[in-house]
Design a protein around this motif. Structure first.
Motif, PDB file in Angstrom:
ATOM      1  N   ALA A 171       0.782  -1.231   0.490  1.00 21.88           N
ATOM      2  CA  ALA A 171      -0.049   0.677   0.426  1.00 21.88           C
ATOM      3  C   ALA A 171       0.892   1.188  -0.094  1.00 21.88           C
ATOM      4  CB  ALA A 171      -0.992   0.178   1.128  1.00 21.88           C
ATOM      5  N   CYS A 172       2.067   1.233   0.811  1.00 22.99           N
ATOM      6  CA  CYS A 172       2.803   2.328   1.035  1.00 22.99           C
ATOM      7  C   CYS A 172       3.428   2.168  -0.238  1.00 22.99           C
ATOM      8  CB  CYS A 172       4.077   2.238   2.193  1.00 22.99           C
ATOM      9  SG  CYS A 172       2.701   2.357   3.450  1.00 22.99           S
ATOM     10  N   ILE A 173       3.941   1.716  -0.845  1.00 24.50           N
ATOM     11  CA  ILE A 173       4.555   2.034  -2.361  1.00 24.50           C
ATOM     12  C   ILE A 173       4.042   2.376  -3.176  1.00 24.50           C
ATOM     13  CG2 ILE A 173       5.621   0.734  -3.674  1.00 24.50           C
ATOM     14  CD1 ILE A 173       6.961  -1.093  -2.227  1.00 24.50           C
ATOM     15  N   CYS A 174       2.548   2.088  -3.332  1.00 23.75           N
ATOM     16  CA  CYS A 174       1.860   2.040  -4.088  1.00 23.75           C
ATOM     17  C   CYS A 174       1.433   3.438  -4.041  1.00 23.75           C
ATOM     18  CB  CYS A 174       0.315   1.496  -4.879  1.00 23.75           C
ATOM     19  SG  CYS A 174       1.102  -0.702  -5.183  1.00 23.75           S
ATOM     20  N   PHE A 175       1.657   3.535  -3.168  1.00 29.47           N
ATOM     21  CA  PHE A 175       0.612   5.173  -2.355  1.00 29.47           C
ATOM     22  C   PHE A 175       1.855   6.141  -3.064  1.00 29.47           C
ATOM     23  CE2 PHE A 175       0.676   8.813   0.673  1.00 29.47           C
ATOM     24  CZ  PHE A 175      -0.359   9.154   0.819  1.00 29.47           C
ATOM     25  N   GLY A 176       2.930   5.546  -2.967  1.00 29.84           N
ATOM     26  CA  GLY A 176       4.493   6.718  -3.661  1.00 29.84           C
ATOM     27  C   GLY A 176       3.792   7.095  -4.610  1.00 29.84           C
ATOM     28  N   ILE A 177       3.902   5.634  -5.319  1.00 26.96           N
ATOM     29  CA  ILE A 177       3.257   6.140  -6.878  1.00 26.96           C
ATOM     30  C   ILE A 177       2.410   6.586  -7.464  1.00 26.96           C
ATOM     31  CG2 ILE A 177       2.617   4.748  -9.296  1.00 26.96           C
ATOM     32  CD1 ILE A 177       4.810   2.002  -7.860  1.00 26.96           C
ATOM     33  N   SER A 178       1.210   6.394  -6.658  1.00 28.56           N
ATOM     34  CA  SER A 178       0.620   7.536  -6.821  1.00 28.56           C
ATOM     35  C   SER A 178       0.480   8.854  -7.203  1.00 28.56           C
ATOM     36  CB  SER A 178      -0.986   7.026  -5.528  1.00 28.56           C
ATOM     37  OG  SER A 178      -1.977   8.077  -5.610  1.00 28.56           O
ATOM     38  N   ALA A 179       1.642   9.845  -6.531  1.00 28.35           N
ATOM     39  CA  ALA A 179       1.773  11.082  -6.502  1.00 28.35           C
ATOM     40  C   ALA A 179       2.854  11.466  -7.188  1.00 28.35           C
ATOM     41  CB  ALA A 179       2.741  11.548  -5.105  1.00 28.35           C
ATOM     42  N   PHE A 180       2.718  10.810  -8.235  1.00 33.77           N
ATOM     43  CA  PHE A 180       3.772  11.136  -9.314  1.00 33.77           C
ATOM     44  C   PHE A 180       3.257  10.831 -10.622  1.00 33.77           C
ATOM     45  CE2 PHE A 180       6.902   9.678  -6.738  1.00 33.77           C
ATOM     46  CZ  PHE A 180       8.378  10.750  -7.543  1.00 33.77           C
ATOM     47  N   ILE A 181       1.216   9.966 -10.559  1.00 35.29           N
ATOM     48  CA  ILE A 181       0.283   9.888 -11.911  1.00 35.29           C
ATOM     49  C   ILE A 181      -0.688  11.066 -12.107  1.00 35.29           C
ATOM     50  CG2 ILE A 181       1.246   7.422 -12.541  1.00 35.29           C
ATOM     51  CD1 ILE A 181      -1.061   6.333 -10.121  1.00 35.29           C
ATOM     52  N   ARG A 182      -1.381  10.723 -12.687  1.00 32.73           N
ATOM     53  CA  ARG A 182      -2.539  11.763 -12.870  1.00 32.73           C
ATOM     54  C   ARG A 182      -3.731  11.083 -13.310  1.00 32.73           C
ATOM     55  NH1 ARG A 182      -0.520  17.369 -12.772  1.00 32.73           N
ATOM     56  NH2 ARG A 182       1.845  17.480 -13.002  1.00 32.73           N
ATOM     57  N   ARG A 183      -3.738   9.979 -13.385  1.00 34.50           N
ATOM     58  CA  ARG A 183      -4.812   9.253 -13.982  1.00 34.50           C
ATOM     59  C   ARG A 183      -4.685   7.564 -13.453  1.00 34.50           C
ATOM     60  NH1 ARG A 183      -7.269  12.730 -17.129  1.00 34.50           N
ATOM     61  NH2 ARG A 183      -6.315  13.868 -18.202  1.00 34.50           N
ATOM     62  N   SER A 184      -5.647   7.466 -13.599  1.00 34.62           N
ATOM     63  CA  SER A 184      -5.888   6.056 -12.814  1.00 34.62           C
ATOM     64  C   SER A 184      -4.669   5.056 -12.944  1.00 34.62           C
ATOM     65  CB  SER A 184      -7.111   4.913 -13.814  1.00 34.62           C
ATOM     66  OG  SER A 184      -7.252   3.506 -12.821  1.00 34.62           O
ATOM     67  N   GLY A 185      -4.831   4.166 -11.971  1.00 34.86           N
ATOM     68  CA  GLY A 185      -3.056   3.617 -11.982  1.00 34.86           C
ATOM     69  C   GLY A 185      -3.495   2.231 -11.077  1.00 34.86           C
ATOM     70  N   VAL A 186      -4.395   2.158 -12.070  1.00 34.35           N
ATOM     71  CA  VAL A 186      -5.411   1.288 -11.283  1.00 34.35           C
ATOM     72  C   VAL A 186      -4.728  -1.030 -11.774  1.00 34.35           C
ATOM     73  CG1 VAL A 186      -6.964  -1.082 -10.926  1.00 34.35           C
ATOM     74  CG2 VAL A 186      -7.572   1.410 -10.720  1.00 34.35           C
ATOM     75  N   GLY A 187      -3.981  -0.735 -12.560  1.00 33.93           N
ATOM     76  CA  GLY A 187      -3.103  -1.859 -13.822  1.00 33.93           C
ATOM     77  C   GLY A 187      -2.101  -1.554 -13.089  1.00 33.93           C
ATOM     78  N   VAL A 188      -1.759  -0.172 -13.239  1.00 36.30           N
ATOM     79  CA  VAL A 188       0.077  -0.324 -11.650  1.00 36.30           C
ATOM     80  C   VAL A 188      -0.341  -0.635 -10.217  1.00 36.30           C
ATOM     81  CG1 VAL A 188       1.903   1.366 -11.308  1.00 36.30           C
ATOM     82  CG2 VAL A 188       0.299   1.802 -13.498  1.00 36.30           C
ATOM     83  N   GLY A 189      -0.793  -0.564  -9.973  1.00 38.90           N
ATOM     84  CA  GLY A 189      -1.046  -1.451  -8.314  1.00 38.90           C
ATOM     85  C   GLY A 189      -1.411  -2.879  -8.684  1.00 38.90           C
ATOM     86  N   LEU A 190      -2.263  -3.632  -9.511  1.00 40.59           N
ATOM     87  CA  LEU A 190      -1.887  -4.760  -9.689  1.00 40.59           C
ATOM     88  C   LEU A 190      -1.259  -4.703 -10.217  1.00 40.59           C
ATOM     89  CD1 LEU A 190      -6.178  -4.442 -10.213  1.00 40.59           C
ATOM     90  CD2 LEU A 190      -5.190  -4.939  -7.827  1.00 40.59           C
ATOM     91  N   GLY A 191      -0.808  -4.414 -11.160  1.00 37.98           N
ATOM     92  CA  GLY A 191       0.420  -5.390 -11.684  1.00 37.98           C
ATOM     93  C   GLY A 191       1.703  -5.286 -10.683  1.00 37.98           C
ATOM     94  N   LEU A 192       2.295  -4.652  -9.919  1.00 41.08           N
ATOM     95  CA  LEU A 192       2.777  -4.464  -9.350  1.00 41.08           C
ATOM     96  C   LEU A 192       2.441  -5.327  -7.986  1.00 41.08           C
ATOM     97  CD1 LEU A 192       5.700  -3.385  -8.027  1.00 41.08           C
ATOM     98  CD2 LEU A 192       4.308  -1.856  -6.717  1.00 41.08           C
ATOM     99  N   ALA A 193       1.370  -5.281  -7.563  1.00 43.59           N
ATOM    100  CA  ALA A 193       0.988  -6.701  -6.464  1.00 43.59           C
ATOM    101  C   ALA A 193       1.352  -8.372  -7.213  1.00 43.59           C
ATOM    102  CB  ALA A 193      -0.039  -6.755  -6.030  1.00 43.59           C
ATOM    103  N   ALA A 194       1.150  -8.421  -8.838  1.00 46.39           N
ATOM    104  CA  ALA A 194       1.075  -9.813  -9.256  1.00 46.39           C
ATOM    105  C   ALA A 194       2.526  -9.642  -9.024  1.00 46.39           C
ATOM    106  CB  ALA A 194       0.115  -9.459 -10.104  1.00 46.39           C
ATOM    107  N   LEU A 195       3.218  -8.617  -9.781  1.00 43.59           N
ATOM    108  CA  LEU A 195       4.559  -9.120 -10.218  1.00 43.59           C
ATOM    109  C   LEU A 195       5.445  -9.327  -9.471  1.00 43.59           C
ATOM    110  CD1 LEU A 195       7.329  -8.743 -12.158  1.00 43.59           C
ATOM    111  CD2 LEU A 195       7.568  -6.549 -11.326  1.00 43.59           C
ATOM    112  N   LEU A 196       5.130  -8.769  -7.434  1.00 43.36           N
ATOM    113  CA  LEU A 196       6.493  -8.977  -6.148  1.00 43.36           C
ATOM    114  C   LEU A 196       5.522 -10.508  -5.940  1.00 43.36           C
ATOM    115  CD1 LEU A 196       5.161  -5.769  -4.393  1.00 43.36           C
ATOM    116  CD2 LEU A 196       7.373  -6.534  -5.425  1.00 43.36           C
ATOM    117  N   TYR A 197       4.088 -11.327  -6.763  1.00 45.59           N
ATOM    118  CA  TYR A 197       4.025 -12.000  -5.633  1.00 45.59           C
ATOM    119  C   TYR A 197       4.952 -13.874  -6.758  1.00 45.59           C
ATOM    120  CZ  TYR A 197       1.701 -16.374  -5.645  1.00 45.59           C
ATOM    121  OH  TYR A 197       0.945 -17.510  -5.368  1.00 45.59           O
ATOM    122  N   PHE A 198       4.532 -12.833  -7.946  1.00 46.54           N
ATOM    123  CA  PHE A 198       5.329 -14.046  -9.391  1.00 46.54           C
ATOM    124  C   PHE A 198       7.465 -13.881  -8.603  1.00 46.54           C
ATOM    125  CE2 PHE A 198       1.327 -14.023 -11.629  1.00 46.54           C
ATOM    126  CZ  PHE A 198       1.447 -15.320 -11.673  1.00 46.54           C
TER     127      PHE A 198
END
Length: 262
Positions: A171-198
């Motif tokens: 959540a904190c890592i995605c929160f940090g990313i959220s400060a840098f983007i202007r549009r929906s980052g749902v794909g980025v957030g879910l993609g990051l979580a999936a990447l870390l899992y794999f």
């Protein structure tokens, strides 16, 4: 506190859906254990001889026929993936949605500092994740009593503690990313979580990928390690908290200086 309560209210539907869905899936899995336990020895032998698949999920180090081993494998994966995805969604939308939904102008024209906005949004995310995990732990503990199995309290608390920290880090890592983007980052957030899992699965399969444990939070939340050793790797957990702190720090630095589009 106004913004904190607003965030809680705004996220209440998704919070309820994710929390009850995860809790229900855990409960269903535990209800299945008594029925599956009769043929568990053959199943355990089968799973322990599936090569890379067995190593990826730590089934070579856990007894599938033991209730805590079963809980760690089946329920652990549900909680880590479900909780990790929900944490990513909360974090990635926290700051970016103000520009995406064109509410930044209304919010920032009020007598409130940007640091306060960041702090209260982050506090709301952490509160929701902690509340979700407390509820899920209560449901899980009750499920052990319901099926008449003894709960190994130390391992249970360590397991859930590790998953809670995992979710907070994502959540904190995605929160940090959220400060840098202007549009929906749902794909980025879910993609990051999936990447870390794999990445954690790759680490379990190949000894050459052992270095990945320093990157993915799923490494210190590895159920097989926690149950078999009755301990959490505190070095990896501390490293994860550092990553989370750096991400939050980046969010404060970026958002307080950001030219926000109204």
């Amino acid at each position: 506190m106004t913004l904190f309560l607003h965030e809680i209210k705004q996220n209440r539907l998704s919070f309820l859906i994710w929390t009850f869905s995860i809790a229900l899936m855990l409960l269903i899995c535990m209800m299945m254990f008594p029925e599956m336990n009769t043929g568990m020895e053959d199943m355990n032998n089968m799973f322990s001889n599936m090569g890379s698949f067995t190593q990826a999920f730590g089934m070579d180090r856990l007894n599938f026929g033991d209730v805590m081993g079963f809980y760690a494998i089946e329920c652990g994966n549900i909680l880590s993936i479900g909780g990790g995805f929900f944490a990513a969604l909360l974090g990635i939308n926290a700051l970016a949605k103000e520009e995406k939904e064109r509410t930044a102008e209304f919010l920032l024209t009020h007598p409130v500092r940007r640091r306060t906005v960041i702090f209260q949004k982050l506090a709301a995310i952490l509160f929701e994740l902690l509340l979700m995990n407390v509820f899920i732990m209560a449901v899980s503990a009750a499920s052990f009593a319901f099926i008449g199995e003894e709960l190994a309290i130390r391992e249970f608390l360590l397991l859930h503690g590790a998953y809670t920290v995992l979710q907070l880090e994502i959540a904190c890592i995605c929160f940090g990313i959220s400060a840098f983007i202007r549009r929906s980052g749902v794909g980025v957030g879910l993609g990051l979580a999936a990447l870390l899992y794999f990445l954690n699965l790759f680490k379990n399969i190949s000894s050459q990928a052992e270095f990945l444990k320093y990157i993915t939070p799923f490494a210190y939340a590895e159920a097989a390690d926690i149950i078999s050793e009755s301990a959490i790797d505190m070095y990896l957990l501390a490293l994860g908290l550092i990553y989370a702190a750096v991400a939050v720090g980046a969010a404060f630095l970026k958002y307080t200086r950001k030219d926000i589009t109204a």
